[in-house]
Design an enzyme around this catalytic site. Sequence first.
Site, PDB file in Angstrom:
ATOM      1  N   GLU A 166       0.701  -1.389  -0.077  1.00 29.96           N
ATOM      2  CA  GLU A 166      -0.147  -0.053   0.049  1.00 29.96           C
ATOM      3  C   GLU A 166       0.811   1.222  -0.270  1.00 29.96           C
ATOM      4  OE1 GLU A 166      -3.927  -1.414   2.044  1.00 29.96           O
ATOM      5  OE2 GLU A 166      -2.495  -0.835   3.516  1.00 29.96           O
ATOM      6  N   CYS A 185       6.624  -6.985   7.340  1.00 30.23           N
ATOM      7  CA  CYS A 185       7.728  -6.294   8.120  1.00 30.23           C
ATOM      8  C   CYS A 185       8.027  -7.257   9.067  1.00 30.23           C
ATOM      9  CB  CYS A 185       7.322  -4.903   8.984  1.00 30.23           C
ATOM     10  SG  CYS A 185       8.607  -4.244   9.778  1.00 30.23           S
ATOM     11  N   CYS A 215       6.088  -4.755  15.667  1.00 26.21           N
ATOM     12  CA  CYS A 215       5.565  -3.598  16.439  1.00 26.21           C
ATOM     13  C   CYS A 215       4.233  -4.073  17.011  1.00 26.21           C
ATOM     14  CB  CYS A 215       5.792  -2.234  16.094  1.00 26.21           C
ATOM     15  SG  CYS A 215       7.383  -1.887  15.809  1.00 26.21           S
ATOM     16  N   CYS A 255       0.978  -2.440  15.381  1.00 25.26           N
ATOM     17  CA  CYS A 255       1.021  -2.242  13.925  1.00 25.26           C
ATOM     18  C   CYS A 255       0.603  -3.336  13.218  1.00 25.26           C
ATOM     19  CB  CYS A 255       2.537  -1.861  13.685  1.00 25.26           C
ATOM     20  SG  CYS A 255       2.727  -1.697  11.652  1.00 25.26           S
ATOM     21  N   GLY A 260       6.725  -2.053   6.141  1.00 25.59           N
ATOM     22  CA  GLY A 260       8.377  -2.485   6.282  1.00 25.59           C
ATOM     23  C   GLY A 260       9.161  -1.426   6.767  1.00 25.59           C
ATOM     24  N   GLU A 261      10.294  -1.922   7.278  1.00 25.46           N
ATOM     25  CA  GLU A 261      11.485  -0.904   8.184  1.00 25.46           C
ATOM     26  C   GLU A 261      12.331  -0.742   6.782  1.00 25.46           C
ATOM     27  OE1 GLU A 261      12.540   0.258  10.881  1.00 25.46           O
ATOM     28  OE2 GLU A 261      14.234   0.970   9.614  1.00 25.46           O
ATOM     29  N   SER A 292      11.929   6.713   7.854  1.00 27.67           N
ATOM     30  CA  SER A 292      11.753   6.251   9.105  1.00 27.67           C
ATOM     31  C   SER A 292      12.364   5.067   9.669  1.00 27.67           C
ATOM     32  CB  SER A 292      10.323   6.306   9.342  1.00 27.67           C
ATOM     33  OG  SER A 292       9.925   5.014   9.067  1.00 27.67           O
ATOM     34  N   SER A 335      11.165   6.226  14.927  1.00 24.04           N
ATOM     35  CA  SER A 335       9.936   5.878  15.645  1.00 24.04           C
ATOM     36  C   SER A 335      10.093   5.541  17.131  1.00 24.04           C
ATOM     37  CB  SER A 335       9.359   4.692  14.583  1.00 24.04           C
ATOM     38  OG  SER A 335       8.187   4.474  15.163  1.00 24.04           O
ATOM     39  N   CYS A 341      -0.887   6.003  10.012  1.00 24.09           N
ATOM     40  CA  CYS A 341       0.179   5.320  10.695  1.00 24.09           C
ATOM     41  C   CYS A 341       0.017   3.902  11.264  1.00 24.09           C
ATOM     42  CB  CYS A 341       1.141   6.155  11.482  1.00 24.09           C
ATOM     43  SG  CYS A 341       1.971   7.238  10.651  1.00 24.09           S
TER      44      CYS A 341
HETATM   45  S1  SF4 Z   1       5.508   0.119  12.911  1.00 20.44           S
HETATM   46 FE1  SF4 Z   1       7.067  -0.049  11.125  1.00 20.44          FE
HETATM   47  S2  SF4 Z   1       8.808  -1.196  12.118  1.00 20.44           S
HETATM   48 FE2  SF4 Z   1       7.112  -1.408  13.356  1.00 20.44          FE
HETATM   49  S3  SF4 Z   1       6.121  -3.583  12.578  1.00 20.44           S
HETATM   50 FE3  SF4 Z   1       4.926  -1.614  11.723  1.00 20.44          FE
HETATM   51  S4  SF4 Z   1       6.130  -1.326   9.661  1.00 20.44           S
HETATM   52 FE4  SF4 Z   1       7.442  -2.552  10.952  1.00 20.44          FE
END
Ligand code: SF4
Length: 364
Positions: free
Chosen positions: A80, A125, A129, A132, A172-173, A204, A227, A345
């Site tokens: 997305e 990812c 987290c 998320c 993703g990271e 980020s 973050s 987010c």
């Molecule tokens: S907040 Fe960012 S780093 Fe954490 S699980 Fe979600 S996408 Fe991955």
Amino acid sequence: MLRAELAGHGVGEPVARKVFARVHRDWGSRLDDMELLPAKVRAALADLGPFPELETLERRRAADGFVKYLFRLPDGAEIEAVRIPLPHPADARALKERRQRGEAHGLVALPTAKYSLCISSQVGCALGCAFCSTGKLGFSRNLATWEMLAQVHAVLREADHPVRGVLFLGMGEPLLNYDNVMAAARILSHPAGLAISADAISISTAGVAPAIRRFAAEKTRFRLMVSLAAPTRPMRLSLMPIEERWPIEELVAAVRDYADTSRSRVTLAYVGISGANMSRQAARDVARLFAGIRVKVNLIDVNDSAGRYQPPTDAEVAEFRAELSAHAIPVVRRYAGGRDICAACGTLAATRQGGVVLGEGPGR
Ligand code: SF4
């Protein structure tokens, strides 16, 4: 890479630059169609086809004008991206002044003048987290550079205003896909690419400390956004499992390096969760951790589609903000748009919910 390939065929820098511009401005251009290249070179490069288009599965518009795109990649994976409407800076300034005079309250819609895009850097990812939705998908793979650029082109092609900013803040990271993300950012900002100001490109991270150090050492001009949802180890362990790999002290040391090298204020994106990380003590812990480092805090309400975590109350925000201000740390409460279409987010998970499904065509 393209320029190196062309140089290998004896193409000089001025022509290589024109080819680069054509490829990155007219997405889908074919090298073997470019008459500015000698026929021999075109024939030799015929196998380098154009970058593919992403398949746009869906576009959903939220009540606040955010639009979420769902794309299918060539291998069938879904990702997305979010188109964020932004007002003209003069209108935004005027609204700020009206607020300061007490003449405007709550959300005020301003006419859109440009867009910023939040794009994905990985399929899923690995960092998991707790708040998320992407983290719940697990990790599938890194996106190639062209797959990140293609998200921008797919949105740009049908946008009724220019795209002036890109956030690597979607699924993703980004710093776990460092090389591809940085290559995409460089092409986006290149004068012969999309010429988006490097200042308007944010990358980020949830705290990949060694990559932050690399980012600092390379003296990149892009903005780093860290973050942060927890200022202590026990709290971070419960919300961000990355703490086990790169503990918070290591993260802070890397941020210090970056702040020293870049001489810029580092943005901490603080995900506010009611009853969890919004106490006066939590604000003191943030101030203690980052003492002596120029940081600013962007406070973002948690968006947990599972409903386990709730956004902070106004009283919690006021207390948290007052404590950070007492330590001279600027705090801005950021609007997390597109909630009704799961575009805020923490909610990107290739879902199809809410809002208005849009057809094709400019300015939808
Ligand atoms: S907040 Fe960012 S780093 Fe954490 S699980 Fe979600 S996408 Fe991955």
